[in-house]
Scaffold this motif. Sequence first.
Motif, PDB file in Angstrom:
ATOM      1  N   TRP A  43       2.632 -15.860 -25.993  1.00 60.25           N
ATOM      2  CA  TRP A  43       1.197 -16.045 -26.195  1.00 60.25           C
ATOM      3  C   TRP A  43       0.773 -15.247 -27.406  1.00 60.25           C
ATOM      4  O   TRP A  43       1.497 -14.409 -27.910  1.00 60.25           O
ATOM      5  CB  TRP A  43       0.383 -15.634 -24.974  1.00 60.25           C
ATOM      6  CG  TRP A  43       0.575 -14.193 -24.598  1.00 60.25           C
ATOM      7  CD1 TRP A  43       0.078 -13.105 -25.262  1.00 60.25           C
ATOM      8  CD2 TRP A  43       1.332 -13.681 -23.524  1.00 60.25           C
ATOM      9  NE1 TRP A  43       0.486 -11.960 -24.644  1.00 60.25           N
ATOM     10  CE2 TRP A  43       1.256 -12.282 -23.577  1.00 60.25           C
ATOM     11  CE3 TRP A  43       2.071 -14.274 -22.517  1.00 60.25           C
ATOM     12  CZ2 TRP A  43       1.889 -11.465 -22.654  1.00 60.25           C
ATOM     13  CZ3 TRP A  43       2.699 -13.452 -21.603  1.00 60.25           C
ATOM     14  CH2 TRP A  43       2.600 -12.074 -21.673  1.00 60.25           C
ATOM     15  N   LYS A  44      -0.448 -15.512 -27.856  1.00 56.41           N
ATOM     16  CA  LYS A  44      -1.036 -14.777 -28.977  1.00 56.41           C
ATOM     17  C   LYS A  44      -1.811 -13.589 -28.424  1.00 56.41           C
ATOM     18  O   LYS A  44      -2.314 -13.631 -27.293  1.00 56.41           O
ATOM     19  CB  LYS A  44      -2.007 -15.665 -29.750  1.00 56.41           C
ATOM     20  CG  LYS A  44      -1.375 -16.841 -30.426  1.00 56.41           C
ATOM     21  CD  LYS A  44      -2.450 -17.638 -31.135  1.00 56.41           C
ATOM     22  CE  LYS A  44      -1.880 -18.878 -31.768  1.00 56.41           C
ATOM     23  NZ  LYS A  44      -2.921 -19.689 -32.393  1.00 56.41           N
ATOM     24  N   SER A  45      -1.954 -12.573 -29.233  1.00 55.00           N
ATOM     25  CA  SER A  45      -2.737 -11.410 -28.805  1.00 55.00           C
ATOM     26  C   SER A  45      -4.187 -11.810 -28.563  1.00 55.00           C
ATOM     27  O   SER A  45      -4.834 -11.294 -27.647  1.00 55.00           O
ATOM     28  CB  SER A  45      -2.650 -10.276 -29.832  1.00 55.00           C
ATOM     29  OG  SER A  45      -3.095 -10.713 -31.094  1.00 55.00           O
ATOM     30  N   SER A  46      -4.702 -12.767 -29.325  1.00 60.74           N
ATOM     31  CA  SER A  46      -6.086 -13.201 -29.126  1.00 60.74           C
ATOM     32  C   SER A  46      -6.262 -13.841 -27.749  1.00 60.74           C
ATOM     33  O   SER A  46      -7.338 -13.735 -27.143  1.00 60.74           O
ATOM     34  CB  SER A  46      -6.517 -14.178 -30.222  1.00 60.74           C
ATOM     35  OG  SER A  46      -5.679 -15.303 -30.244  1.00 60.74           O
ATOM     36  N   THR A  47      -5.219 -14.469 -27.229  1.00 67.69           N
ATOM     37  CA  THR A  47      -5.287 -15.053 -25.891  1.00 67.69           C
ATOM     38  C   THR A  47      -5.459 -13.957 -24.849  1.00 67.69           C
ATOM     39  O   THR A  47      -6.314 -14.053 -23.966  1.00 67.69           O
ATOM     40  CB  THR A  47      -4.015 -15.878 -25.605  1.00 67.69           C
ATOM     41  OG1 THR A  47      -3.927 -16.933 -26.560  1.00 67.69           O
ATOM     42  CG2 THR A  47      -4.021 -16.447 -24.203  1.00 67.69           C
ATOM     43  N   LEU A  48      -4.662 -12.897 -24.952  1.00 65.04           N
ATOM     44  CA  LEU A  48      -4.799 -11.785 -24.007  1.00 65.04           C
ATOM     45  C   LEU A  48      -6.146 -11.095 -24.145  1.00 65.04           C
ATOM     46  O   LEU A  48      -6.738 -10.667 -23.148  1.00 65.04           O
ATOM     47  CB  LEU A  48      -3.677 -10.767 -24.207  1.00 65.04           C
ATOM     48  CG  LEU A  48      -2.333 -11.132 -23.632  1.00 65.04           C
ATOM     49  CD1 LEU A  48      -1.341  -9.988 -23.859  1.00 65.04           C
ATOM     50  CD2 LEU A  48      -2.419 -11.445 -22.156  1.00 65.04           C
ATOM     51  N   LEU A  49      -6.644 -10.979 -25.372  1.00 65.39           N
ATOM     52  CA  LEU A  49      -7.963 -10.368 -25.577  1.00 65.39           C
ATOM     53  C   LEU A  49      -9.052 -11.194 -24.889  1.00 65.39           C
ATOM     54  O   LEU A  49      -9.951 -10.637 -24.251  1.00 65.39           O
ATOM     55  CB  LEU A  49      -8.258 -10.235 -27.074  1.00 65.39           C
ATOM     56  CG  LEU A  49      -7.486  -9.140 -27.792  1.00 65.39           C
ATOM     57  CD1 LEU A  49      -7.603  -9.314 -29.305  1.00 65.39           C
ATOM     58  CD2 LEU A  49      -7.989  -7.773 -27.364  1.00 65.39           C
ATOM     59  N   TRP A 104      -9.472 -19.779 -17.310  1.00 62.32           N
ATOM     60  CA  TRP A 104      -9.164 -20.458 -18.570  1.00 62.32           C
ATOM     61  C   TRP A 104     -10.390 -21.143 -19.161  1.00 62.32           C
ATOM     62  O   TRP A 104     -10.563 -21.177 -20.378  1.00 62.32           O
ATOM     63  CB  TRP A 104      -7.959 -21.381 -18.486  1.00 62.32           C
ATOM     64  CG  TRP A 104      -8.007 -22.625 -17.656  1.00 62.32           C
ATOM     65  CD1 TRP A 104      -7.519 -22.787 -16.403  1.00 62.32           C
ATOM     66  CD2 TRP A 104      -8.535 -23.896 -18.024  1.00 62.32           C
ATOM     67  NE1 TRP A 104      -7.716 -24.076 -15.965  1.00 62.32           N
ATOM     68  CE2 TRP A 104      -8.342 -24.778 -16.949  1.00 62.32           C
ATOM     69  CE3 TRP A 104      -9.155 -24.388 -19.173  1.00 62.32           C
ATOM     70  CZ2 TRP A 104      -8.744 -26.108 -16.980  1.00 62.32           C
ATOM     71  CZ3 TRP A 104      -9.555 -25.719 -19.203  1.00 62.32           C
ATOM     72  CH2 TRP A 104      -9.348 -26.558 -18.118  1.00 62.32           C
ATOM     73  N   LEU A 105     -11.262 -21.658 -18.318  1.00 60.35           N
ATOM     74  CA  LEU A 105     -12.494 -22.266 -18.832  1.00 60.35           C
ATOM     75  C   LEU A 105     -13.400 -21.220 -19.467  1.00 60.35           C
ATOM     76  O   LEU A 105     -13.925 -21.422 -20.567  1.00 60.35           O
ATOM     77  CB  LEU A 105     -13.226 -23.001 -17.711  1.00 60.35           C
ATOM     78  CG  LEU A 105     -12.614 -24.330 -17.278  1.00 60.35           C
ATOM     79  CD1 LEU A 105     -13.239 -24.819 -15.975  1.00 60.35           C
ATOM     80  CD2 LEU A 105     -12.743 -25.361 -18.384  1.00 60.35           C
ATOM     81  N   THR A 126      -2.132 -23.049 -21.737  1.00 55.44           N
ATOM     82  CA  THR A 126      -2.019 -21.723 -22.358  1.00 55.44           C
ATOM     83  C   THR A 126      -2.181 -20.631 -21.314  1.00 55.44           C
ATOM     84  O   THR A 126      -1.396 -19.676 -21.267  1.00 55.44           O
ATOM     85  CB  THR A 126      -3.070 -21.557 -23.468  1.00 55.44           C
ATOM     86  OG1 THR A 126      -2.814 -22.524 -24.494  1.00 55.44           O
ATOM     87  CG2 THR A 126      -3.043 -20.161 -24.062  1.00 55.44           C
ATOM     88  N   TYR A 127      -3.170 -20.764 -20.453  1.00 51.74           N
ATOM     89  CA  TYR A 127      -3.391 -19.738 -19.437  1.00 51.74           C
ATOM     90  C   TYR A 127      -2.199 -19.651 -18.478  1.00 51.74           C
ATOM     91  O   TYR A 127      -1.748 -18.559 -18.132  1.00 51.74           O
ATOM     92  CB  TYR A 127      -4.682 -19.989 -18.654  1.00 51.74           C
ATOM     93  CG  TYR A 127      -4.922 -18.881 -17.681  1.00 51.74           C
ATOM     94  CD1 TYR A 127      -5.448 -17.683 -18.101  1.00 51.74           C
ATOM     95  CD2 TYR A 127      -4.544 -18.998 -16.347  1.00 51.74           C
ATOM     96  CE1 TYR A 127      -5.611 -16.624 -17.226  1.00 51.74           C
ATOM     97  CE2 TYR A 127      -4.700 -17.958 -15.462  1.00 51.74           C
ATOM     98  CZ  TYR A 127      -5.248 -16.770 -15.911  1.00 51.74           C
ATOM     99  OH  TYR A 127      -5.388 -15.721 -15.030  1.00 51.74           O
ATOM    100  N   GLN A 128      -1.687 -20.778 -18.067  1.00 58.87           N
ATOM    101  CA  GLN A 128      -0.543 -20.775 -17.152  1.00 58.87           C
ATOM    102  C   GLN A 128       0.684 -20.138 -17.790  1.00 58.87           C
ATOM    103  O   GLN A 128       1.450 -19.450 -17.118  1.00 58.87           O
ATOM    104  CB  GLN A 128      -0.240 -22.200 -16.679  1.00 58.87           C
ATOM    105  CG  GLN A 128      -1.295 -22.720 -15.734  1.00 58.87           C
ATOM    106  CD  GLN A 128      -1.124 -24.192 -15.402  1.00 58.87           C
ATOM    107  OE1 GLN A 128      -0.486 -24.940 -16.135  1.00 58.87           O
ATOM    108  NE2 GLN A 128      -1.706 -24.614 -14.291  1.00 58.87           N
ATOM    109  N   ARG A 129       0.854 -20.326 -19.085  1.00 57.46           N
ATOM    110  CA  ARG A 129       1.962 -19.685 -19.797  1.00 57.46           C
ATOM    111  C   ARG A 129       1.830 -18.163 -19.746  1.00 57.46           C
ATOM    112  O   ARG A 129       2.827 -17.457 -19.617  1.00 57.46           O
ATOM    113  CB  ARG A 129       2.029 -20.163 -21.250  1.00 57.46           C
ATOM    114  CG  ARG A 129       2.542 -21.570 -21.380  1.00 57.46           C
ATOM    115  CD  ARG A 129       2.544 -22.058 -22.813  1.00 57.46           C
ATOM    116  NE  ARG A 129       3.266 -21.184 -23.722  1.00 57.46           N
ATOM    117  CZ  ARG A 129       4.570 -21.245 -23.967  1.00 57.46           C
ATOM    118  NH1 ARG A 129       5.308 -22.146 -23.348  1.00 57.46           N
ATOM    119  NH2 ARG A 129       5.141 -20.427 -24.816  1.00 57.46           N
TER     120      ARG A 129
END
Length: 77
Positions: free
Chosen positions: A56-62, A37-38, A46-49
Amino acid sequence: MRDLPDDDTWIHERRRAIGDRVRAERLRQNLTQDAVWLAAGLSRWTYQRVERGEEWKSSTLLRIAWVLDVPLATLVE
């Protein structure tokens, strides 16, 4: 073309499977959640979710795919 199922349980199941693949790849690389996550510029929450299979958002997975150096398709297949 397929019709959608009557309820949305399939969405939760798919998100959970993606979260499981993210966790498995992180562990395969011997990384902690904190390291990922860092490096991804995300909050811990957000990472734990993501790993729990929540929204989550697609940008998070990217971002996570980039940090883990895996194609996004590997995580969402």
